[in-house]
Design an enzyme around this catalytic site. Structure first.
Site, mmCIF file in Angstrom:
data_model
loop_
_atom_site.group_PDB
_atom_site.id
_atom_site.type_symbol
_atom_site.label_atom_id
_atom_site.label_comp_id
_atom_site.label_asym_id
_atom_site.label_seq_id
_atom_site.Cartn_x
_atom_site.Cartn_y
_atom_site.Cartn_z
ATOM 1 N N HIS A 50 -38.040 59.126 -57.388
ATOM 2 C CA HIS A 50 -37.355 58.825 -58.646
ATOM 3 C C HIS A 50 -37.725 57.416 -59.101
ATOM 4 O O HIS A 50 -38.074 56.560 -58.280
ATOM 5 C CB HIS A 50 -35.829 58.945 -58.503
ATOM 6 N N HIS A 97 -36.101 54.282 -61.207
ATOM 7 C CA HIS A 97 -34.920 53.682 -61.831
ATOM 8 C C HIS A 97 -35.333 53.011 -63.135
ATOM 9 O O HIS A 97 -36.324 52.263 -63.167
ATOM 10 C CB HIS A 97 -34.326 52.587 -60.938
#
Ligand code: AMP
Ligand code: ZN
Length: 136
Positions: A99, A101
């Site tokens: 992922h 951020h």
């Protein structure tokens, strides 16, 4: 990955506040935001980290980060933006599904992403250049 929380969120099995979705990604609000608007880009396919991500998908993730960043800048009137992408527990990764951020920053927001600068010695510089460049 049947027991991966981000697989379940990205696939829509667990609800999350979704800012954007396409066939490859879902972008959600982080449940423990560092700042107002902190979001996460999640690929729908499971890849544990950067090393596992196919290059083409990584390119799409980078383009999406730019698009999301521009939208957030307009919508949130943030003054800055950090992209953070952790790989491995030593780097602070807690969810082992790749992922990115997106952390909007506001003047004087006191969000702590910094580090204390060390010193690059001449010897270490030469060794690091040799070690890393020889693996490319
Ligand atoms: P990292 O430390 O880079 O692995 O980041 C994991 C991030 O996921 C943290 O910022 C958490 O606040 C966030 N997070 C964990 N579970 C959820 C969830 N169910 N929904 C939204 N964000 C989550
Ligand atoms: Zn997953």
């Amino acid at each position: 990955m049947s027991d991966c929380i981000f697989c379940k969120i990205a696939g829509g099995e667990i609800p999350a506040a979704t800012l954007y979705e396409d066939q490859d990604f879902r972008v959600i609000l982080d449940l423990g935001p560092a700042s107002r608007g902190h979001a996460l880009i999640l690929p729908k396919e499971h890849y544990a980290n950067l090393y596992e991500m196919p290059e083409e998908l990584l390119g799409k993730a980078a383009s999406l980060a730019k698009r999301m960043g521009e939208a957030m800048k307009k919508a949130l009137k943030c003054d800055g933006l950090n992209l953070v992408q952790n790989n491995g527990a030593a780097a602070g990764q807690t969810v082992f599904h790749f992922h990115i951020h997106l952390i909007p920053r506001y003047d004087n927001d006191k969000v702590g992403l910094g580090w204390k600068p060390g010193t690059l010695t001449d010897q270490d510089r030469d060794e690091l250049v040799r070690l890393v460049s020889s693996e490319l």
